[in-house]
Scaffold this motif. Structure first.
Motif, short mmCIF file in Angstrom:
data_model
loop_
_atom_site.label_atom_id
_atom_site.label_comp_id
_atom_site.label_asym_id
_atom_site.label_seq_id
_atom_site.Cartn_x
_atom_site.Cartn_y
_atom_site.Cartn_z
N GLN A 433 0.76 -1.27 0.03
CA GLN A 433 0.05 -0.07 0.08
C GLN A 433 0.78 1.23 0.02
OE1 GLN A 433 -1.21 -2.84 2.14
NE2 GLN A 433 -2.26 -3.11 0.24
N HIS A 434 2.20 1.17 0.80
CA HIS A 434 2.91 2.54 0.71
C HIS A 434 3.57 2.47 -0.66
CE1 HIS A 434 2.34 2.98 5.05
NE2 HIS A 434 2.84 1.73 5.38
N ILE A 435 3.83 1.42 -1.31
CA ILE A 435 4.39 1.78 -2.42
C ILE A 435 3.43 2.26 -3.41
CG2 ILE A 435 5.48 0.61 -4.58
CD1 ILE A 435 6.94 -1.52 -2.30
N ASP A 436 2.07 1.59 -3.37
CA ASP A 436 0.96 2.35 -4.29
C ASP A 436 1.10 3.82 -4.00
OD1 ASP A 436 0.81 -0.34 -5.35
OD2 ASP A 436 -1.14 -0.65 -4.30
N VAL A 437 1.07 4.37 -2.95
CA VAL A 437 0.86 5.65 -2.56
C VAL A 437 2.21 6.41 -3.31
CG1 VAL A 437 1.07 7.45 -0.75
CG2 VAL A 437 -0.31 5.38 -0.47
N LEU A 438 3.18 5.90 -3.08
CA LEU A 438 4.45 6.49 -3.77
C LEU A 438 4.49 6.82 -4.98
CD1 LEU A 438 7.02 5.16 -1.43
CD2 LEU A 438 6.52 7.65 -1.55
N ARG A 439 3.94 5.84 -5.78
CA ARG A 439 3.87 5.68 -7.21
C ARG A 439 2.53 6.10 -7.72
NH1 ARG A 439 4.28 1.13 -10.10
NH2 ARG A 439 5.84 2.34 -11.63
N GLY A 440 2.04 6.56 -6.99
CA GLY A 440 0.43 7.18 -7.38
C GLY A 440 -0.62 6.08 -8.02
N VAL A 441 -0.47 4.81 -7.63
CA VAL A 441 -1.21 3.57 -8.21
C VAL A 441 -2.94 3.83 -7.56
CG1 VAL A 441 -1.49 1.56 -8.55
CG2 VAL A 441 0.73 2.44 -8.45
N THR A 442 -3.63 4.17 -8.67
CA THR A 442 -4.84 4.19 -7.93
C THR A 442 -5.61 2.85 -7.93
OG1 THR A 442 -5.30 6.26 -9.00
CG2 THR A 442 -7.34 5.09 -8.33
N SER A 443 -6.56 2.54 -6.89
CA SER A 443 -7.21 1.26 -6.84
C SER A 443 -8.45 1.55 -5.84
CB SER A 443 -6.30 0.18 -6.11
OG SER A 443 -6.13 0.57 -4.63
N GLU A 444 -9.31 0.67 -5.72
CA GLU A 444 -10.61 0.86 -5.11
C GLU A 444 -10.16 1.14 -3.44
OE1 GLU A 444 -14.55 -1.57 -3.83
OE2 GLU A 444 -13.35 -2.23 -5.45
N ARG A 445 -9.29 0.34 -2.92
CA ARG A 445 -8.86 0.64 -1.61
C ARG A 445 -8.17 1.90 -1.29
NH1 ARG A 445 -7.14 -2.96 2.69
NH2 ARG A 445 -5.69 -2.02 4.04
N VAL A 446 -7.33 2.37 -2.31
CA VAL A 446 -6.58 3.62 -2.21
C VAL A 446 -7.87 4.76 -2.04
CG1 VAL A 446 -5.42 5.34 -3.49
CG2 VAL A 446 -4.63 3.00 -3.09
N THR A 447 -8.73 4.57 -3.03
CA THR A 447 -9.88 5.64 -2.95
C THR A 447 -10.70 5.93 -1.79
OG1 THR A 447 -9.88 5.60 -5.51
CG2 THR A 447 -11.87 6.49 -4.27
N HIS A 448 -10.99 4.43 -1.29
CA HIS A 448 -11.87 4.30 -0.11
C HIS A 448 -11.18 4.83 1.22
CE1 HIS A 448 -14.69 2.56 2.71
NE2 HIS A 448 -13.74 1.91 3.31
N MET A 449 -9.85 4.72 1.16
CA MET A 449 -9.23 5.01 2.42
C MET A 449 -8.50 6.44 2.19
SD MET A 449 -9.61 2.45 4.49
CE MET A 449 -8.39 3.37 5.77
N ARG A 450 -9.04 7.04 0.95
CA ARG A 450 -8.39 8.57 0.70
C ARG A 450 -6.90 8.73 0.84
NH1 ARG A 450 -11.23 10.54 5.09
NH2 ARG A 450 -10.03 12.47 5.00
N LEU A 451 -6.26 7.50 0.36
CA LEU A 451 -4.68 7.52 0.58
C LEU A 451 -4.23 8.68 -0.57
CD1 LEU A 451 -3.98 3.98 1.19
CD2 LEU A 451 -4.10 5.83 2.72
N ASP A 452 -5.08 8.91 -1.70
CA ASP A 452 -4.77 9.73 -2.65
C ASP A 452 -4.57 11.24 -2.06
OD1 ASP A 452 -7.34 9.76 -2.49
OD2 ASP A 452 -7.77 9.49 -4.67
N GLU A 453 -5.12 11.25 -1.23
CA GLU A 453 -4.87 13.06 -0.65
C GLU A 453 -3.73 13.20 0.30
OE1 GLU A 453 -8.60 13.46 1.43
OE2 GLU A 453 -9.94 12.67 -0.21
N LEU A 454 -2.86 11.99 0.55
CA LEU A 454 -1.66 12.14 1.20
C LEU A 454 -0.83 13.20 0.45
CD1 LEU A 454 -1.19 8.70 2.64
CD2 LEU A 454 -2.02 10.80 3.93
N SER A 455 -0.08 14.01 1.16
CA SER A 455 0.87 14.76 0.49
C SER A 455 1.81 14.06 -0.14
CB SER A 455 1.72 15.64 1.62
OG SER A 455 2.37 14.97 2.79
N THR A 456 2.19 12.83 0.11
CA THR A 456 3.19 12.06 -0.48
C THR A 456 2.93 11.21 -1.61
OG1 THR A 456 2.83 10.22 0.94
CG2 THR A 456 4.78 11.66 1.51
#
Length: 613
Positions: A433-456
């Motif tokens: 999950q951390h690698i997905d955040v760093l690489r900007g990989v969108t997924s249903e889990r990422v969107t649901h947890m609003r990880l794409d809003e993190l500054s990283t």
């Protein structure tokens, strides 16, 4: 041969001209009645250190070994050399056991093998007291360490030998002991007055190779085909399912491979072990249930397709290669998934917190070996307490020094992401999950947890997934990150703070892109190949032909006697015969490994093979 000179026994019984290293000092210490603690690498000749004193002293040498399945071959090898040897174990029928007990009581044995469990059984101590004990040899003595990688509870009772036989010398031997384990052996076995003999743990004939895991079965097959076609080897895997799948895949690809793990029927395990020990070129795929005490000298490689649990375990398992001193390899493929899997196993184990912390420490030390950018051999020697070693020039790091890069900024990005997900989302995640955040990989889990809003989010798109996985592995190995819980969630440690503040530079090795299949470019074939045996590597073509004829004779002789070929003669002895081509019986005794008994038994047959060649 009670009272015989040990030098004479060495030459006439075992066929060697001189002792190696500390062997003679150890032998004379025990013959004189003194205790000894012996730390000597696999292949260093530990068995002679108790076998010769057992022959030279009055009575029977009692060898305590956990290797019930291998006692038959060990006894057979001694008998072929003219030593009166026997074993007492649970696999024997009552009549056989009574014959051995009678022979012991009447002083007709030089060496008697027992399992530690047998010594704990009712009546065993009383039976031994009815005969004369020459010495006690405690093999694989590291098994007494409760914090070690191979602890066996029955070893804890072996300290009682000092009470029952206070005047009988005891010798404890192992090839795997850190300074901490060395202390435990001394204390738990009550060897306070023992003389300590610590040989170098260096095995210069073994080349250590470690590489990132991609398609590991393809990597393994390429390694066997290109480097060791038709040669004996051991492949270690973590799970029984993985053992069976890997053995099947190798067999389908033409490798003579057999599986071995504790869940297989006893008959199948015995068949696999017997084939491996007694036939040439068999590869056994196994869990770590296989291997302790394997006495096969011509194992040319040991491969790990999963990360070992500890450096001690890795060293002991790889040490089963090249016991004959000829060039051999230790190959390991590992990945981030191995770290997660090991952490899950630790968290699910039955041990208390102290046990789990010890297991976690072992894991991090093993990971540090894999991730290191310095000589593998120097790392191993320092781990076992040897300092000042020079780079070996024979491991993968020395032969192809890894290119390094400054990974400080990526490390800061990763650590910041781990901290932000915990703080801003009140959640902890695994590496993926951390690698997905760093690489900007969108997924249903990422969107649901609003990880794409993190500054990283998306700040690590310049690195591929396998490169980020390498950064995670490096931070785990260096203790800046730790993996927690069943799902391997990441958490920074105190050691991460200097990196985040920019006070510490993170230097790590470059990681090549993982291979994605493709045909092997190896030479030879997996099942046979044209690669010459390591023992015959320096022979001329004519000598090599003689060597192969001797091997054929040995195979037939060993099959007739029901023993492994190396029990008759080692490859090194056959190579020496092929090189020197003696024509008279007297000249055979100049060949290492041919003692008086083997000269009498095999001399004429060997001369006939040489004459025909």
């Amino acid at each position: 041969m009670a009272g015989a000179d040990p030098q004479r026994v060495l030459a006439e019984v075992f066929g060697y001209d001189e002792f190696r290293g500390d062997q003679e000092a150890i032998v004379r210490r025990v013959i004189a009645g003194g205790d000894a603690v012996v730390l000597m690498p696999t292949g260093g000749g530990k068995s002679l250190c108790y076998q010769i004193p057992a022959i030279c002293r009055e009575g029977t040498g009692i060898v305590l070994s956990p290797l019930v399945a291998l006692m038959h071959d060990q006894v057979a090898a001694l008998r072929l050399a003219g030593v009166r040897a026997a074993a007492l174990n649970s696999s024997m029928d009552p009549g056989e056991r009574q014959d051995v007990i009678r022979a012991y009581r009447e002083g007709e044995l030089d060496v008697l093998y027992l399992a530690p469990e047998r010594l704990s059984a009712p009546g065993t101590v009383e039976m031994l007291q009815q005969g004369r004990v020459a010495l006690f040899a405690i093999d694989e003595a590291h098994c007494v360490s409760q914090w070690g990688h191979d602890f066996r509870p029955d070893y804890l009772r072996l300290g009682e030998l000092a009470e029952h036989w206070p005047d009988v010398p005891r010798i404890a031997l192992t090839a795997t002991a850190t300074p901490e384990t060395h202390r435990e052996i001394t204390e738990r076995l009550r060897l306070d007055n023992a003389e300590h003999f610590v040989a170098s743990f260096d095995r210069p004939n073994i080349r250590y190779r470690i590489e990132p895991k991609g398609q590991v079965r393809r990597q393994l097959l390429d390694f066997i085909r290109s480097e060791h076609p038709g040669e004996a080897g051991i492949v270690y895997a973590l799970s029984r399912k993985r053992v069976e799948q890997t053995a099947a895949a190798l067999a389908e690809a033409g490798v003579d491979a057999v599986p071995y793990h504790a869940g297989l029927p006893a008959e199948q395990r015995l068949r696999a072990q017997t084939r491996f020990l007694r036939e040439d070129g068999v590869v056994v795929v196994a869990t770590i249930a296989f291997g302790m005490g394997i006495d096969k000298p011509d194992v040319r490689f040991v491969a790990h397709i999963d990360l070992p649990k500890s450096v001690e375990g890795y060293y002991q398992e790889t040490g089963r290669a090249g016991r004959d001193g000829l060039p051999s390899e230790a190959w390991l493929a590992y990945g981030l998934s191995d770290v997660v899997q090991q952490r899950q196993l630790i968290d699910m184990s039955d041990g208390d917190q102290q046990v789990r912390q010890n297991q976690l420490r072992h894991l991090h030390q093993m990971l540090a070996l894999c991730e290191g950018i310095a000589c593998r051999r120097v790392f191993l020697l320092e781990y076992f307490g040897e300092t000042g070693a020079e780079p070996c020039g024979n491991c993968d790091v020395c032969l192809s020094p890894p290119r390094t890069w400054d990974a400080t900024v990526p490390a800061q990005k990763l650590l910041s992401t781990v901290l932000r997900t915990a703080k801003e989302r009140n959640r902890t995640y695994a590496a993926g999950q951390h690698i997905d955040v760093l690489r900007g990989v969108t997924s249903e889990r990422v969107t649901h947890m609003r990880l794409d809003e993190l500054s990283t989010w998306g700040i690590g798109g310049d690195l591929a997934t396998h490169e980020w996985q390498a950064v995670v592995r490096h931070l785990l190995a260096t203790g800046m990150l730790e993996s927690q819980g069943e799902y391997g969630v990441l958490a920074p440690t105190q050691d991460a703070k200097p990196v985040l503040r920019g006070e510490t530079t993170v230097l790590m090795r470059e990681v090549p892109a993982p291979r994605r299949g493709g045909r092997s470019v190896g030479r030879g074939s997996a099942g046979g190949g044209s690669k010459r045996s390591a023992a015959a590597a320096d022979l001329t073509p004519e000598q090599a032909e003689v060597f192969e004829r001797l091997r054929q004779w040995r195979a037939a002789e060993a099959k007739e006697q029901g023993v492994p070929g190396y029990v008759v003669f080692s490859d090194a002895t056959l190579a020496a015969l092929a090189a020197h081509r003696p024509t008279q019986r007297a000249a055979l005794t100049a060949i290492q490994g041919i003692g008086d008994v083997k000269l009498e038994r095999y001399g004429d047959a060997v001369l006939a093979v040489l004459a025909d060649a």
